[in-house]
Structure formats: structure tokens, C-alpha cells
Design a protein around this motif. Structure first.
Motif, short mmCIF file in Angstrom:
data_model
loop_
_atom_site.label_atom_id
_atom_site.label_comp_id
_atom_site.label_asym_id
_atom_site.label_seq_id
_atom_site.Cartn_x
_atom_site.Cartn_y
_atom_site.Cartn_z
N HIS A 1 0.87 -1.03 0.04
CA HIS A 1 -0.01 -0.06 -0.01
C HIS A 1 0.91 1.21 0.05
O HIS A 1 0.56 2.19 -0.45
CB HIS A 1 -0.99 0.03 1.04
CG HIS A 1 -1.91 -0.97 1.15
ND1 HIS A 1 -2.86 -1.29 0.22
CD2 HIS A 1 -2.34 -2.02 2.12
CE1 HIS A 1 -3.68 -2.29 0.23
NE2 HIS A 1 -3.40 -2.65 1.46
N TRP A 2 1.99 1.17 0.91
CA TRP A 2 2.92 2.34 0.96
C TRP A 2 3.63 2.64 -0.54
O TRP A 2 3.46 3.78 -0.90
CB TRP A 2 3.96 2.18 1.83
CG TRP A 2 4.81 3.05 2.17
CD1 TRP A 2 6.39 3.00 1.83
CD2 TRP A 2 4.55 4.46 2.33
NE1 TRP A 2 7.19 4.06 1.82
CE2 TRP A 2 6.23 5.16 2.34
CE3 TRP A 2 3.70 5.36 2.66
CZ2 TRP A 2 6.29 6.47 2.60
CZ3 TRP A 2 3.85 6.67 3.01
CH2 TRP A 2 5.17 7.09 2.97
N ASN A 3 4.25 1.67 -1.07
CA ASN A 3 4.52 1.85 -2.58
C ASN A 3 3.46 2.21 -3.67
O ASN A 3 4.02 3.19 -4.35
CB ASN A 3 5.40 0.51 -3.21
CG ASN A 3 6.48 0.10 -2.37
OD1 ASN A 3 6.95 1.04 -1.59
ND2 ASN A 3 7.14 -0.98 -2.48
N ARG A 4 2.07 1.91 -3.26
CA ARG A 4 1.15 2.38 -4.16
C ARG A 4 1.10 3.94 -4.21
O ARG A 4 0.97 4.66 -5.14
CB ARG A 4 -0.11 1.83 -4.11
CG ARG A 4 -1.15 1.94 -5.15
CD ARG A 4 -2.57 1.18 -4.97
NE ARG A 4 -2.03 -0.19 -5.09
CZ ARG A 4 -2.43 -1.09 -4.10
NH1 ARG A 4 -2.85 -0.70 -2.74
NH2 ARG A 4 -2.11 -2.57 -4.18
N THR A 5 1.19 4.26 -2.80
CA THR A 5 0.88 5.92 -2.50
C THR A 5 2.12 6.59 -3.07
O THR A 5 1.97 7.69 -3.58
CB THR A 5 0.48 5.88 -0.87
OG1 THR A 5 -0.59 5.19 -0.84
CG2 THR A 5 0.64 7.45 -0.60
N LEU A 6 3.43 5.90 -2.71
CA LEU A 6 4.31 6.85 -3.12
C LEU A 6 4.49 6.88 -4.90
O LEU A 6 5.02 8.07 -5.20
CB LEU A 6 5.81 6.22 -2.97
CG LEU A 6 6.15 6.03 -1.28
CD1 LEU A 6 7.61 5.33 -1.28
CD2 LEU A 6 6.29 7.27 -0.90
N ARG A 7 3.98 5.95 -5.62
CA ARG A 7 4.16 5.91 -6.86
C ARG A 7 3.02 7.05 -7.44
O ARG A 7 3.23 7.72 -8.46
CB ARG A 7 3.57 4.64 -7.53
CG ARG A 7 3.82 4.68 -9.39
CD ARG A 7 3.31 2.86 -9.61
NE ARG A 7 4.17 2.00 -9.14
CZ ARG A 7 4.95 1.59 -9.66
NH1 ARG A 7 5.11 1.88 -10.88
NH2 ARG A 7 5.51 0.54 -9.30
N ARG A 8 1.82 7.21 -6.82
CA ARG A 8 1.03 8.17 -6.99
C ARG A 8 1.36 9.58 -6.93
O ARG A 8 1.09 10.34 -7.53
CB ARG A 8 -0.36 7.93 -6.18
CG ARG A 8 -1.57 9.04 -6.37
CD ARG A 8 -2.56 8.50 -5.62
NE ARG A 8 -3.66 9.69 -5.45
CZ ARG A 8 -4.67 9.65 -4.63
NH1 ARG A 8 -4.61 8.95 -3.64
NH2 ARG A 8 -5.28 10.93 -4.52
N ILE A 9 2.29 9.54 -5.63
CA ILE A 9 2.79 11.13 -5.49
C ILE A 9 3.77 11.36 -6.63
O ILE A 9 3.83 12.27 -7.04
CB ILE A 9 3.26 11.16 -4.19
CG1 ILE A 9 2.26 10.93 -3.21
CG2 ILE A 9 4.08 12.50 -4.04
CD1 ILE A 9 2.95 10.91 -1.87
N ALA A 10 4.64 10.35 -6.74
CA ALA A 10 5.82 10.59 -7.86
C ALA A 10 5.29 10.85 -9.26
O ALA A 10 5.83 11.56 -9.96
CB ALA A 10 6.63 9.33 -7.86
N GLU A 11 4.10 10.42 -9.49
CA GLU A 11 3.52 10.75 -11.00
C GLU A 11 2.70 12.04 -11.01
O GLU A 11 2.10 12.42 -12.07
CB GLU A 11 2.66 9.46 -11.35
CG GLU A 11 3.62 8.25 -11.63
CD GLU A 11 2.82 7.07 -12.01
OE1 GLU A 11 1.63 7.19 -11.43
OE2 GLU A 11 3.28 5.96 -12.25
N SER A 12 2.36 12.50 -9.98
CA SER A 12 1.47 13.77 -10.02
C SER A 12 2.47 14.99 -10.29
O SER A 12 3.50 15.41 -9.66
CB SER A 12 0.98 14.06 -8.60
OG SER A 12 0.23 15.20 -8.40
N GLU A 13 1.77 15.92 -11.15
CA GLU A 13 2.26 16.90 -11.83
C GLU A 13 2.11 18.17 -10.53
O GLU A 13 2.68 19.15 -10.83
CB GLU A 13 2.07 17.41 -13.19
CG GLU A 13 2.25 16.35 -14.16
CD GLU A 13 1.82 16.82 -15.51
OE1 GLU A 13 1.18 17.83 -15.79
OE2 GLU A 13 2.31 15.83 -16.49
N ASN A 14 1.19 18.20 -9.88
CA ASN A 14 0.87 19.13 -8.91
C ASN A 14 1.63 19.29 -7.69
O ASN A 14 1.18 19.88 -6.69
CB ASN A 14 -0.78 19.11 -8.68
CG ASN A 14 -1.54 19.19 -10.06
OD1 ASN A 14 -1.06 19.85 -10.98
ND2 ASN A 14 -2.55 18.49 -10.21
#
Length: 769
Positions: A609-622
Motif C-alpha cells: 500500500h505504501w509503494n502504491r501511494t509513493l508511486r501516485r505522488i511521484a507521478e503527480s504533476e501538481n
């Protein structure tokens, strides 16, 4: 009826030896000593064989223990020798200074007006006869008023000046401490001080009250019929005590002075607290040297230099017997050249550094610490009045065989052993009470969570802290529990609560643990700050590691961790939006705290779950580039990204449409951490090289501080390897791995084929699959 006034200086073997000889000759029938009458009941303890200086009288206000003063004594303190003489001669001894019940009341009143801390609460004492033993000359550039103040604070400096000395400690040591013939010494001091005090009234009202109190006590002794009255006081006060005169003026000065309730006790003291560098105003520069002068009757030079050689050998430094002989000869030659009767500390230091240390000044720090100052810690009898908490601590120290010492001592504890686990409990509990007797150190060369390393050193300030902590309870366990419950009831932030819980678990306080768990659960349900939730995780995760040794109920803690973790995951993406540079840097710390918790617990579901959240943040442009870059770095460290995913994130972060400042922040974020793993990311280095090459000169100059900061945290060997990598970045892959000289590849496939089968066998894997 005669009054004999002996003006002395605190902590001096020569002065103490002269005073004892004078008292033996005079045979007074009462001794009056400048000191606190509040501690009169403590004087009988001096005759107890268990009383071993250095010790100190501690006088404090029970209602406000922080308001306290110390009166230190050692074997060569003139006052101590006077008290020892009184006991041996069966002569009454009394303290005659202004009571601390009045002095502390005056300071308390001033604090109410000025809100300033108590002067002297860190070891200052009014028992210092000249108010300061630090001798300094009046300077030519000083005003008349400044010279008068300095003269008052240090009247003996004029005697040194008159003798042609600029180093007044050197004058005092040579003329007083090393003097063999002390005939007429006290008469000379009295005559000199009398001349200095002509037309010079007391410095202020406080000093006038002190001298009035001393005269009043002398009058009491006169009215009681004592014929030979000996008064031991600071040299500055001596002239005004020779003839007390009428008591009307003194009685009016002391009438109606406010008092507070005080208590007194004896506490151990240390040589380091007697030294100047400890910050104590009535100290001496070299208490260990003065103790040597006091205890050694002859051959001072031989014994001191031999002791220094023994110390150097103990620390693996060469110091032969021949060198000792040469050093002694040199010190004696120096004293003869300087027209001295015997070598002093300066001559010994010069000889030791020249001969034993071969001119090197570094070992002299060891001589200074271990010999000139020393690490001696005094002892007081067990029946000395003390608060219940102190008695409980002493019983625990005896039962656990943890003897207080002023020296640094290493303690290795195996928490599987009952006695060593009890030692750990005590040290952790004292730490919670603000008594850091032990400092926990990193565990090295040991496996398992049941080892603890401590570095112990007892400090005299702890005695006062114990008195302050007694308000929480009469035993260490109850006091620590009450303190933690009170701290929890004040509703601190969630991270502070979890740190308190960690301390309670290490100290094994079940009542406090239960209360803190309730407070944490309550606080966790209402806390909206995502960073507080994240920062609270590491202490809880660390607690779980001790469950097998300290019998912690992990089932009580894991649900709290799960709840905090889930709420952190939900709130983290939104909390990362719209951050400025400072807030982004703070968010990195909180993200690392969650990562630390995950690594400690090593739960697969949490990590997913943590890695999924990190990936979401890393891919966000905002989201701020620093946060995105660091999330990408954490994924890289966990090998949660393949080469294509890494390349996509790099292209997204360093695209031409991305603001240059945000791209630089992303670089700083991804480089935050250990440099070894980054060295193997060739596509990252190529992308950084391409992005930097395309920057305009002005833009590169503006971003250079950010880039320098990004690489500054790496270790020098890592930076060197990065430099080598950049140097060969555009070479073919087969040529990038080079030897130390950079000439050709060092990887030989034929040689590797010979090694790999054996390596696979050692590692227990099949080769070639």
C-alpha cells in the motif's frame, strides 16, 4: 576575652595547613566559620568515617527545590580543616553567615519583580571568602568605578600586583600554597585587608547584611562567656570582624528581613566542579594538583611526574623511567632558574611536555583532565537526611551494583538477564525524570534486540534534580509513573505522546503504558494533521521490536499503528499539494518516518500500500518537485520500479515544460539518501547530464546552489565515485567499469567463470539457472 580572625581563601592546601597549625597553637574554645547557619545540624556528620570529600552542603527551598546553593568542601578547604579540628579538639563550631533562609527569600522577591533565575543556582555559593577566586588585575582602561568593583571582588590581586606578578594564580601558589614558613601569615593578610578597606564600605546592602550577621554571631559567643574566639572568614571580611562593637546598627539592619523555609543536606561533589572550567565561581584551576600538594609531604616533583608517566603508559604512550628522571631534573632546574623553593605546576607541565610528551601538546590534555582536575567523586553517609526518592535510588543502586562515579564508564546489558534488565529499567526511568545518568549508545557487533550499551557518568547536579522529582512520588517507579501520567494529561501532540509511550515501555511502567495508550488512541481519532500521524509511527514501530524481551503486549500497539498508517496513506497525497520549499522539506522528514516504520515492521501488505501511494505522488504533476523526487528515490531503493518506469518518471520530471526550479528540486529529492544505489542508475545520470547540458548559462548559475546542496550530503568516497561515473558517462558500457588507474576494464569474463560456481555453492544457489 580575645577575638582571633583568620582571613582565608577557599580551597587552598597551603592556607588550610596554615590555619590548622594556627588553631593548634591558639587552642580556641569556640570556632566561628563563615557559612550558612541553616546547615548547623549537618556538621555532626563530618565526623562520620563514611564522609569522604569532596562533598558539598546543599541548601534549598523544599517548595521550590530549583532555588538552591551549594557550599563545596574538600580535604584542603580551610573551612573543612577548621571543622575537623573542632571535632578532634571537642570545641564547638558554628556557622555565622547570613542565613540562606533570608538570602533565598531576597532572591525570590527579586525574581517576582524581574523574573530572572536565581543567581548561583548552578553552583554559585556565598561561602567563597572573596566572592571570586579568579584573580585579575584592574586594567588601565577601566573607569574608577570599575576598578573599585574589581578591587572589592578580588582584593588579593593587589598583593600579587605589588609583588610584580601578572599571573595571580601563580603568585598565590608560590607565595601561599607552597610556602613552608607560615609565621605571621594571617596577621599579614589582616593588615593588608585593613588598609584596603579604609574608606571602602560594603559593596551593597546584601554584603552589609552578611557582615552584620557575622558580627551578631560573634557577640553571641562573647555573651556566652567564650574567652578565645577563633573566626574563620573570607579575607575581605576580616577587618570588620575583629571588633564587633555595639550591636544597635547591625540589629536595625537585620530587623524584619523576610525568611523562607529551607532544608539542608550533604551531597557528593566532584573535582571537576571545583575547577574553573566547570563554571563554578569559587573554584580552583587545578584541584587535582592542590590535592597532591595536600596529601604528599615530600618529593612532590618525583611523585607528580611519576604519576604522569603512569597515566601516559596506561593510555599506550611511551614514558620510560629514564624520561621520568630527566623530567624531574628539568622541573627542578626550571624552579632554580626562577628562584623558587620547589617546582610548581607550571614547571612540572613544561618538564612533562618537553620530556615525556616529546614536545607534543596533545597528551597534556590528558594530564589536565586526569591529574590536574581529576575525576574524584566524594561520598556521604547513608544516614544523611535526604528525600525518600533519594533513599529509594540509593537502595536500587546497591541492589543492582550500579555505583555512581564521576568517570565515564561503559555498561553492556543483556536484557535476557533479570538483573541487567532491571538495570536498564532504572536507567530509562531516571532518564524520564530528567536524570540522564546513562546515555544509551548504538549497539555494535551484536545481533538481536536484547542488547543495550550505556555510557554512565554521575553528575552532582543530579542530587538537586532528585529533590525536584520527589514531588512525583517517593520511589523511582511511582515518581516516573506519576510524571508520565501528568505529561500525558497535558495533551501534547501525537508524536510527543508516542515518544512518551516508547520511554514508558523501555522503563517497563505498566500503569503509565495503559494511560498513554488511551491518550494516543483518543488523540489519533481527532488529529487532522497528517504529518503528526506520520511522525508518530517510528516510536511505535520501535516498541514492537522489544516485545519479546520486555514482554510488551504487541497486540495493544499494532492496531494503533495500523490506524495511524491507514489515515496517513489517505491524507498524504492531499497534504503534499501546494507546498512551498520549507513545507516540502518538512514533508520529506515525515515521509521518511513512515518509511522507517515500514522497514522496522516489515509487513508485506503495508509495504504494498505504501509503494502504491509513493508511486501516485511521484507521478503527480501538481506536487512539489522535492517530494516527487524523494518518493521516486524511495521506490528505487525498494527496487519497486523497472527500467521503463524509471525512465518515464525521469522524462516526466525533467521535461522541457517543467519549470527549471521544480526540476532542480526533483533532482535534490531523488538524490536525498545513500549514494551507492544511485551510482547504478545509468539512465538517471544520462538524463541529468542531458537536462543540465540544455540549461542556459544564467539559469545554470541560479540553480547551482541547489545542485551543490543535493550532492553535499554524500560522503567523500561517494562523491569521488560519482565524479568518476560522470567522467566516463558517455563511454560504452563495457568500458565504464575501470580500475583505480582508470586504464581499461577490470572485469574478465574468463576469470569470472572460474569464480562464479564456487560463489554459487557458498551462497547455496544453483549456478547457471
Amino acid at each position: 576575652m580575645t577575638i582571633h580572625v583568620f582571613g582565608i581563601r577557599h580551597h587552598g592546601p597551603g592556607c588550610a595547613r596554615s590555619l590548622r597549625a594556627a588553631l593548634l597553637k591558639l587552642e580556641p574554645d569556640i570556632l566561628l566559620i563563615e557559612g550558612p547557619p541553616d546547615a548547623q545540624d549537618m556538621l555532626p556528620f563530618i565526623q562520620n568515617p563514611a564522609m569522604k570529600p569532596p562533598v558539598a552542603l546543599l541548601i534549598y527551598a523544599p517548595d521550590q527545590p530549583a532555588k538552591a546553593v551549594y557550599y563545596p568542601f574538600t580535604d584542603y578547604s580551610p573551612e573543612w580543616q577548621a571543622l575537623k579540628y573542632a571535632h578532634s579538639a571537642n570545641v564547638p563550631a558554628r556557622f555565622i553567615d547570613l542565613p540562606q533562609a533570608i538570602q533565598l527569600a531576597q532572591v525570590t522577591h527579586e525574581e517576582q519583580d524581574k523574573e530572572e533565575p536565581l543567581a548561583g543556582s548552578e553552583g554559585e555559593t556565598e561561602s567563597n571568602p572573596t566572592n571570586s577566586d579568579v584573580l585579575t588585575l584592574p586594567q588601565s582602561g577601566q573607569s574608577e568605578e570599575e576598578q573599585q568593583i574589581q578591587l572589592h571582588d578580588d582584593p588579593l590581586s593587589l598583593l600579587a600586583q605589588a609583588a610584580g606578578y601578572t599571573d595571580h594564580e601563580l603568585w598565590w601558589e608560590r607565595q601561599i600554597e607552597q610556602r613552608q614558613d607560615m609565621v605571621g601569615f594571617f596577621e599579614s593578610i589582616l593588615e593588608a585587608m585593613t588598609e584596603l578597606r579604609i574608606n571602602r564600605p560594603p559593596k551593597d546592602e546584601h554584603e552589609a547584611q552578611r557582615e552584620a550577621s557575622m558580627r551578631q554571631n560573634i557577640r553571641v559567643a562573647q555573651r556566652e562567656g567564650f574567652q578565645r574566639i577563633a573566626v574563620v572568614c573570607g579575607a575581605w571580611h576580616a577587618p570588620v570582624l575583629v571588633d564587633p562593637g555595639p550591636d544597635k546598627a547591625d540589629a536595625e539592619l537585620l530587623h524584619g528581613l523576610k525568611r523562607i523555609k529551607v532544608a539542608s543536606t550533604w551531597i557528593p561533589w566532584t573535582n571537576s566542579r571545583l575547577a574553573y572550567r566547570s563554571g563554578y565561581g569559587a573554584g580552583v584551576e587545578a584541584p587535582g594538583w592542590y590535592a597532591h600538594l595536600w596529601s604528599v609531604k615530600d618529593r612532590n616533583a618525583i611523585r607528580w611526574i611519576t604519576k604522569a608517566a603512569r597515566l601516559l603508559r596506561k593510555n599506550d604512550l611511551d614514558a620510560s623511567s629514564a624520561s621520568v628522571i630527566e623530567a624531574v631534573r628539568l622541573s627542578e632546574a626550571l624552579s632554580a632558574m626562577r628562584d623558587l623553593t620547589q617546582p610548581g605546576l607550571a614547571e612540572h607541565n613544561e618538564a612533562i611536555q618537553t620530556v615525556l610528551c616529546h614536545g607534543d601538546s596533545a597528551p597534556m590534555d590528558l594530564i589536565r583532565t586526569k591529574m590536574e582536575i581529576g575525576e574524584k567523586l566524594g561520598q556521604v553517609p547513608q544516614d544523611v537526611p535526604a528525600v525518600p526518592l533519594q533513599h529509594d535510588l540509593e537502595q536500587l543502586q546497591r541492589r543492582l551494583r550500579l555505583k555512581p562515579s564521576a568517570e565515564h564508564k561503559q555498561l553492556e546489558l543483556d536484557l535476557r538477564e533479570k538483573n541487567e534488565r532491571a538495570r536498564s529499567q532504572l536507567l530509562h526511568r531516571l532518564h524520564l525524570l530528567g536524570i540522564p545518568w546513562g546515555e544509551i549508545m548504538p549497539v555494535r557487533n551484536k545481533k538481536g534486540t536484547f542488547w543495550e550499551y550505556w555510557q554512565l557518568q554521575w553528575k552532582v547536579e543530579f542530587s538537586l534534580t532528585i529533590i525536584e522529582a520527589n514531588i512525583w512520588g517517593n520511589t523511582i517507579e511511582t515518581a516516573t509513573t506519576a510524571y508520565l501520567n501528568d505529561a500525558a494529561s497535558k495533551q501534547p501532540e501525537l508524536p510527543q505522546l508516542t515518544h512518551l509511550l516508547k520511554g514508558a515501555l523501555l522503563a517497563e511502567l505498566p500503569v503509565a503504558i495503559a494511560q498513554l495508550l488511551k491518550e494516543i488512541q483518543k488523540r489519533a481519532t481527532i488529529t487532522a494533521d497528517v504529518r503528526h500521524l506520520m511522525d508518530a509511527l517510528p516510536p511505535l514501530a520501535q516498541i514492537a521490536r522489544y516485545s519479546d524481551v520486555r514482554q510488551t503486549r504487541a497486540e495493544d500497539i499494532l492496531p494503533i499503528i495500523d490506524g495511524l498508517f491507514e489515515r496517513s496513506l489517505i491524507g498524504l497525497p492531499g497534504a503534499c499539494a501546494s507546498l512551498d520549499d520549507e513545507a516540502a522539506a518538512g514533508m520529506l522528514t515525515s515521509i521518511d518516518h513512515v518509511m522507517e516504520s515500514i522497514q522496522l515492521l516489515d509487513l508485506a501488505e503495508q509495504r504494498t500500500h505504501w509503494n502504491r501511494t509513493l508511486r501516485r505522488i511521484a507521478e503527480s504533476e501538481n506536487i512539489h518537485g522535492l517530494v516527487r523526487g524523494h518518493c521516486c528515490r524511495l521506490l528505487l531503493d525498494q527496487q519497486a520500479l523497472n527500467n521503463d518506469e524509471i525512465q518515464n518518471l525521469i522524462n516526466l520530471a525533467l521535461a522541457s515544460a517543467v519549470p527549471t526550479a521544480q526540476a532542480a528540486a526533483w533532482i535534490e529529492g531523488i538524490l536525498h539518501g545513500n549514494g551507492v544505489r544511485i551510482l547504478h542508475q545509468d539512465n538517471l545520470w544520462l538524463a541529468l547530464d542531458r537536462w543540465q547540458s540544455e540549461l542556459a548559462a544564467d539559469t545554470f548559475t541560479a540553480l547551482l546552489p541547489i545542485l551543490r546542496r543535493a550532492f553535499a550530503n554524500f560522503q567523500p568516497p561517494e562523491r569521488r565515485q560519482m565524479g568518476e561515473k560522470v567522467k566516463r558517462l558517455h563511454q560504452p558500457a563495457s568500458q565504464r567499469i575501470t580500475g583505480a588507474s582508470g586504464q581499461g576494464p577490470i572485469l574478465h569474463p574468463a576469470h569470472a567463470d572460474l569464480v562464479l560456481p564456487l560463489l554459487a555453492q557458498i551462497m547455496g544457489v544453483s549456478y547457471g539457472n
